[in-house]
Write an enzyme that holds these catalytic residues in place. Structure first.
Site, PDB file in Angstrom:
ATOM      1  N   HIS A  50     -30.890  -0.001  -9.696  1.00 33.47           N
ATOM      2  CA  HIS A  50     -29.527   0.844  -9.135  1.00 33.47           C
ATOM      3  C   HIS A  50     -30.139   0.592  -7.586  1.00 33.47           C
ATOM      4  CE1 HIS A  50     -29.325   0.707 -12.749  1.00 33.47           C
ATOM      5  NE2 HIS A  50     -30.329   2.152 -13.160  1.00 33.47           N
ATOM      6  N   THR A  68     -23.662  10.929  -9.589  1.00 40.15           N
ATOM      7  CA  THR A  68     -22.719   9.858  -9.245  1.00 40.15           C
ATOM      8  C   THR A  68     -23.582   8.688 -10.378  1.00 40.15           C
ATOM      9  OG1 THR A  68     -23.967   8.958  -7.510  1.00 40.15           O
ATOM     10  CG2 THR A  68     -22.241  10.537  -7.050  1.00 40.15           C
ATOM     11  N   GLU A  88     -19.138   7.268  -1.732  1.00 38.03           N
ATOM     12  CA  GLU A  88     -19.446   6.812  -2.463  1.00 38.03           C
ATOM     13  C   GLU A  88     -17.767   8.108  -2.760  1.00 38.03           C
ATOM     14  OE1 GLU A  88     -22.662   7.873  -5.045  1.00 38.03           O
ATOM     15  OE2 GLU A  88     -21.797   6.583  -6.377  1.00 38.03           O
ATOM     16  N   HIS A 106     -31.654   8.100  -1.335  1.00 36.42           N
ATOM     17  CA  HIS A 106     -31.345   7.369  -1.630  1.00 36.42           C
ATOM     18  C   HIS A 106     -30.567   7.154  -0.969  1.00 36.42           C
ATOM     19  CE1 HIS A 106     -29.690   9.589  -4.913  1.00 36.42           C
ATOM     20  NE2 HIS A 106     -28.720   8.996  -4.366  1.00 36.42           N
ATOM     21  N   HIS A 112     -27.650   9.988   0.426  1.00 35.92           N
ATOM     22  CA  HIS A 112     -27.300  10.991  -0.387  1.00 35.92           C
ATOM     23  C   HIS A 112     -29.107  11.678  -0.756  1.00 35.92           C
ATOM     24  CE1 HIS A 112     -23.979   9.499  -3.260  1.00 35.92           C
ATOM     25  NE2 HIS A 112     -23.880  10.244  -1.902  1.00 35.92           N
ATOM     26  N   HIS A 144     -26.230   5.000  -1.352  1.00 35.87           N
ATOM     27  CA  HIS A 144     -24.628   3.353  -1.794  1.00 35.87           C
ATOM     28  C   HIS A 144     -24.620   3.133  -0.556  1.00 35.87           C
ATOM     29  CE1 HIS A 144     -25.375   6.068  -5.252  1.00 35.87           C
ATOM     30  NE2 HIS A 144     -25.518   7.059  -4.727  1.00 35.87           N
TER      31      HIS A 144
HETATM   32  N1  LIG Z   1     -26.040   9.214  -6.856  1.00 37.18           N
HETATM   33  S1  LIG Z   1     -27.065  10.786  -6.785  1.00 37.18           S
HETATM   34  O1  LIG Z   1     -25.982  12.329  -7.492  1.00 37.18           O
HETATM   35  O2  LIG Z   1     -26.825  11.573  -5.323  1.00 37.18           O
HETATM   36  C1  LIG Z   1     -28.396  10.904  -7.610  1.00 37.18           C
HETATM   37  C2  LIG Z   1     -29.112  12.527  -7.441  1.00 37.18           C
HETATM   38  C3  LIG Z   1     -30.120  12.740  -8.800  1.00 37.18           C
HETATM   39  C4  LIG Z   1     -30.304  11.934  -9.511  1.00 37.18           C
HETATM   40  C5  LIG Z   1     -31.303  11.994 -10.426  1.00 37.18           C
HETATM   41  O3  LIG Z   1     -31.736  12.939  -9.797  1.00 37.18           O
HETATM   42  N2  LIG Z   1     -32.038  10.620 -11.649  1.00 37.18           N
HETATM   43  C6  LIG Z   1     -32.841  11.723 -12.458  1.00 37.18           C
HETATM   44  C7  LIG Z   1     -32.046  11.380 -14.001  1.00 37.18           C
HETATM   45  C8  LIG Z   1     -32.898  10.951 -14.362  1.00 37.18           C
HETATM   46  F1  LIG Z   1     -32.608   9.749 -14.305  1.00 37.18           F
HETATM   47  C9  LIG Z   1     -32.703  11.232 -15.609  1.00 37.18           C
HETATM   48  F2  LIG Z   1     -32.562  10.372 -16.845  1.00 37.18           F
HETATM   49  C10 LIG Z   1     -31.977  12.758 -16.072  1.00 37.18           C
HETATM   50  F3  LIG Z   1     -31.355  13.190 -17.762  1.00 37.18           F
HETATM   51  C11 LIG Z   1     -31.771  13.585 -15.237  1.00 37.18           C
HETATM   52  F4  LIG Z   1     -30.790  14.980 -15.267  1.00 37.18           F
HETATM   53  C12 LIG Z   1     -32.009  12.855 -14.151  1.00 37.18           C
HETATM   54  F5  LIG Z   1     -31.365  13.577 -12.578  1.00 37.18           F
HETATM   55  C13 LIG Z   1     -29.484  10.478  -9.563  1.00 37.18           C
HETATM   56  C14 LIG Z   1     -28.495  10.487  -8.540  1.00 37.18           C
HETATM   57 ZN   LIG Z   2     -26.490   8.563  -5.206  1.00 31.82          ZN
END
Ligand SMILES: NS(=O)(=O)c1ccc(C(=O)NCc2c(F)c(F)c(F)c(F)c2F)cc1
Ligand SMILES: [Zn+2]
Length: 267
Positions: free
Chosen positions: A65, A199, A105, A93, A118, A95
């Protein structure tokens, strides 16, 4: 289940099917309607403070992604502003969009930027790790930096230089030349803050968002490098109906702020 993504078939408008939280009332991103923002003396009285350890940036991975730099949280900290307790940096990371007129975003008074960085932190005062913290309303904080087209960004160039070695989904490589997250932040520290979510799926409503007001510059060539990442594994055929599986766009459109408060600190 078909992996979520950003195409018509698996994109943001389909996520709620497999991730019901995506249809929640505390979702991110949102449009920042600057007229709605209330300045808050309590924010002004507790300046945002961070400490990062550049040597702790470990690996960069193609998550399918986008790219993500994973960090050893030890030694980092983020305190102050709207935050209670200490948050530690977990990863950062970006977007972006298929062209520079879109890709951020968050939008500001309806205006999109070319990309958005982010920096993801978790509440180490209350939780054991990022995964646990992601399940609690005060678990995560993300520092958002709007990116606009301009001069080449030297710190981000260290990420760009590694992109060819993570061209396909699941590929990762060591970050040999330390990347200093602090050098990717804007000069002025004015920000907006509101309560929101991840997000991307599972869209957990566990993020205190802090979005800096001042955009940071990145060059067209650097944005083009982001778009050269592929969303499928080497050796597999391209599942997404995206232009030959290139990750040309990975931003979620904005969701309603609803009755949430939007606060600001600094002009
Ligand atoms: N774009 S953003 O809002 O900044 C964003 C920040 C953190 C994460 C993340 O830590 N994902 C891992 C993650 C998973 F992959 C899970 F499967 C889960 F359950 C989580 F809680 C989790 F944080 C994803 C998006
Ligand atoms: Zn993000």
């Amino acid at each position: 289940a078909a992996e979520w993504g950003y195409t018509k078939r698996n994109g943001p408008f389909t996520w709620a099917k497999n991730y019901p939280t995506a249809a929640g009332i505390r979702q991110s991103p949102v449009d920042i309607d600057t007229a709605l923002a209330t300045s808050d003396s309590s924010l002004e009285s507790k300046p945002l403070r961070w400490k990062y350890v550049p040597q702790n940036t470990r690996t960069i991975v193609n998550s399918g992604h986008g790219w993500r730099v994973d960090v050893d949280s030890e030694g980092s900290e983020l305190v102050g502003g709207p935050l209670e307790g200490t948050y530690k940096l977990q990863q950062f990371h970006c977007h972006w969009g298929s062209s520079s007129d879109k890709g951020s975003e968050h939008t500001v008074d309806g205006q999109s930027y070319a990309a958005e960085l982010h920096l993801v932190h978790w509440n180490s005062s209350k939780y054991a790790d990022c995964g646990e913290a992601a399940d609690y309303p005060d678990g995560l904080t993300v520092l958002g930096v709007l990116l606009k087209v301009g001069a080449k960004n030297p710190e981000l160039q260290k990420v760009i230089d590694l992109i060819p070695s993570i061209s396909h989904r699941g590929e990762k490589t060591e970050v040999k030349e330390a990347i200093d997250p602090a050098k990717m932040l804007p000069k002025t520290l004015s920000y907006w803050t509101y309560l929101g979510s991840l997000t991307v799926p599972p869209c957990n409503e566990s993020v205190t968002w802090i979005l800096f007001k001042e955009p940071v510059e990145v060059s067209e060539e650097q944005l083009a490098a982001f778009r050269s990442l592929r969303c499928y594994k080497r050796g597999e055929e391209c599942p997404c109906d995206e232009v030959d599986g290139l990750l040309i766009s990975n931003y979620r459109p904005t969701l309603p702020l609803g009755t949430r408060e939007l606060r600001e600190c600094g002009s």
